[in-house]
Design a protein around this motif. Sequence first.
Motif, PDB file in Angstrom:
ATOM      1  N   ARG A   1      11.187  -3.547  28.841  1.00  0.00           N
ATOM      2  CA  ARG A   1      12.124  -3.825  27.750  1.00  0.00           C
ATOM      3  C   ARG A   1      11.380  -4.133  26.452  1.00  0.00           C
ATOM      4  N   ALA A   2      10.280  -4.880  26.554  1.00  0.00           N
ATOM      5  CA  ALA A   2       9.524  -5.239  25.359  1.00  0.00           C
ATOM      6  C   ALA A   2       8.885  -4.013  24.725  1.00  0.00           C
ATOM      7  N   ARG A   3       8.391  -3.110  25.561  1.00  0.00           N
ATOM      8  CA  ARG A   3       7.743  -1.908  25.044  1.00  0.00           C
ATOM      9  C   ARG A   3       8.727  -0.798  24.738  1.00  0.00           C
ATOM     10  N   ARG A   4       9.942  -0.949  25.273  1.00  0.00           N
ATOM     11  CA  ARG A   4      10.952   0.101  25.198  1.00  0.00           C
ATOM     12  C   ARG A   4      10.445   1.392  25.814  1.00  0.00           C
ATOM     13  N   ALA A   5       9.574   1.219  26.766  1.00  0.00           N
ATOM     14  CA  ALA A   5       9.016   2.360  27.497  1.00  0.00           C
ATOM     15  C   ALA A   5       8.441   1.818  28.789  1.00  0.00           C
ATOM     16  N   PRO A   6       8.446   2.627  29.846  1.00  0.00           N
ATOM     17  CA  PRO A   6       7.918   2.139  31.126  1.00  0.00           C
ATOM     18  C   PRO A   6       6.441   1.849  31.054  1.00  0.00           C
ATOM     19  N   SER A   7       6.025   0.738  31.666  1.00  0.00           N
ATOM     20  CA  SER A   7       4.608   0.413  31.703  1.00  0.00           C
ATOM     21  C   SER A   7       3.940   0.976  32.948  1.00  0.00           C
ATOM     22  N   GLY A   8       4.707   1.544  33.860  1.00  0.00           N
ATOM     23  CA  GLY A   8       4.174   2.173  35.055  1.00  0.00           C
ATOM     24  C   GLY A   8       4.348   3.674  34.988  1.00  0.00           C
ATOM     25  N   LYS A   9       4.159   4.334  36.116  1.00  0.00           N
ATOM     26  CA  LYS A   9       4.287   5.788  36.148  1.00  0.00           C
ATOM     27  C   LYS A   9       5.708   6.226  35.878  1.00  0.00           C
ATOM     28  N   VAL A  10       6.672   5.554  36.495  1.00  0.00           N
ATOM     29  CA  VAL A  10       8.085   5.800  36.229  1.00  0.00           C
ATOM     30  C   VAL A  10       8.741   4.449  36.010  1.00  0.00           C
ATOM     31  N   PRO A  11       9.816   4.388  35.225  1.00  0.00           N
ATOM     32  CA  PRO A  11      10.440   3.085  34.961  1.00  0.00           C
ATOM     33  C   PRO A  11      11.051   2.505  36.224  1.00  0.00           C
ATOM     34  N   LEU A  12      10.928   1.199  36.376  1.00  0.00           N
ATOM     35  CA  LEU A  12      11.628   0.535  37.464  1.00  0.00           C
ATOM     36  C   LEU A  12      13.107   0.470  37.111  1.00  0.00           C
ATOM     37  N   PRO A  13      13.978   0.841  38.034  1.00  0.00           N
ATOM     38  CA  PRO A  13      15.411   0.770  37.740  1.00  0.00           C
ATOM     39  C   PRO A  13      15.866  -0.659  37.570  1.00  0.00           C
ATOM     40  N   GLU A  14      16.880  -0.840  36.742  1.00  0.00           N
ATOM     41  CA  GLU A  14      17.409  -2.169  36.472  1.00  0.00           C
ATOM     42  C   GLU A  14      18.835  -2.270  37.000  1.00  0.00           C
TER      43      GLU A  14
ATOM     44  N   ALA B   1       6.666  -9.873  40.459  1.00  0.00           N
ATOM     45  CA  ALA B   1       6.127  -8.686  39.787  1.00  0.00           C
ATOM     46  C   ALA B   1       7.217  -7.754  39.289  1.00  0.00           C
ATOM     47  N   TYR B   2       8.305  -7.612  40.039  1.00  0.00           N
ATOM     48  CA  TYR B   2       9.355  -6.672  39.633  1.00  0.00           C
ATOM     49  C   TYR B   2      10.001  -7.113  38.314  1.00  0.00           C
ATOM     50  N   GLN B   3      10.415  -8.390  38.233  1.00  0.00           N
ATOM     51  CA  GLN B   3      11.062  -8.840  37.002  1.00  0.00           C
ATOM     52  C   GLN B   3      10.076  -8.872  35.841  1.00  0.00           C
ATOM     53  N   ASP B   4       8.803  -9.132  36.114  1.00  0.00           N
ATOM     54  CA  ASP B   4       7.809  -9.101  35.038  1.00  0.00           C
ATOM     55  C   ASP B   4       7.630  -7.688  34.508  1.00  0.00           C
ATOM     56  N   ARG B   5       7.632  -6.697  35.418  1.00  0.00           N
ATOM     57  CA  ARG B   5       7.493  -5.307  34.980  1.00  0.00           C
ATOM     58  C   ARG B   5       8.706  -4.865  34.175  1.00  0.00           C
ATOM     59  N   VAL B   6       9.897  -5.267  34.611  1.00  0.00           N
ATOM     60  CA  VAL B   6      11.108  -4.912  33.865  1.00  0.00           C
ATOM     61  C   VAL B   6      11.080  -5.543  32.478  1.00  0.00           C
TER      62      VAL B   6
END
Length: 376
Positions: free
Chosen positions: A125-138, A116-121
């Motif tokens: 990147r694809a959206r160029r915006a976080p898909s959750g409440k806050v971006p997951l750090p990379e 799930a973590y790498q899928d969210r990251v």
Amino acid sequence: VCLSVSHRPKLFYLPTQHFRSCTFFPAAMGAALSYCSDIILDERGNLRQPGVPLPQSESVRKGEGEDGEQGPLLALRISYSPSEASSGSMSCPFAEGDEVAVASVEAVRTWEALGAYQDRVADQRARRAPSGKVPLPEGPRQEAQILFYRARIIASNGKGGFEEHVCLLQIAASRSSRTASNARHIVDDASQAASYAHRFNLQNIAALGQEIDPRDIPGIKVAPAVSCVVLGTAAPRLAQEHDHLTLTLCPIDSIQKFVFDGSERFLELPQTYFHYVAWTSGGSDIVADVQGQEDDDGNFLLVNPIIIRAPKATIGTLLGAATGMTEVKNVAETAAERFNTWHPSCGPLCKHFDPTRQGAHAVRRHCGLGSPGCGL
């Protein structure tokens, strides 16, 4: 395909999808063992498409030989094993230099949370915006797509025989990413998370030991991880000679997220552990992707955590902090928002070490930066 565990393997690849493997384990591993078995790959010649869970029916499947034994898919040498015995780690059965065999691999639906973590990251990147409440750090571990499998590992028991371990096998989808350094990132995160877990357990014993028998106080353990180099393979689509991968001891049926993006059910012990890591490191480290399984006694086994390390302060960040630069303020605000989102409230255990909920901002330097990297 003939491979030797203790010597340089000789590999003879057959072009067919369905072939037989004959494997010899020399006495150096404790006993001589030889057998033959069938190995069948899926009809597309792939184990898994990156980012797509592998159905059970598409796992690597092994036939049985006439003696009922199953031949291994991979021969591995443990190349890096830094874990130490402590209250924060399971005992690691593998040491550097050990040679082990991968008897089978399979994708497990109850372990799908691992990806799930790498899928969210990737989604960020694809959206160029976080898909959750806050971006997951990379960090470095998000540079390569990783495949996750449950593997049966056969190793010497040190008494002339063999023992079996259930492990999480992680390998990069792209062969160019199957490097020693990438594998070490995973191992180092597990080792550091276990070190924090050990101190966290001691903290809880010190806080509660006068009220509760220390043996009855639940704790956190982190599954130890090791990196391996492939010595030989009977499944070249899974891994090839000289590839690097990791094994993590993982004797659990399912994996649940405890701290991921703030949407998880609040469970006090893993939430407090997350808080403790941020607090005791002064915000320089955050343990992310806290996941695993709780046992019947309230203990938690964590698998494959990610340590997010604060970047070291530079002259630019020091000047930015001193002048109130917007970019530096935004980084600090994002870190605070992430801490409050992932750990929305404190339980009684948090108050033993951080009663005022300073969290990731417990340490402040003269320049105003929370990171101790500059040394001021």
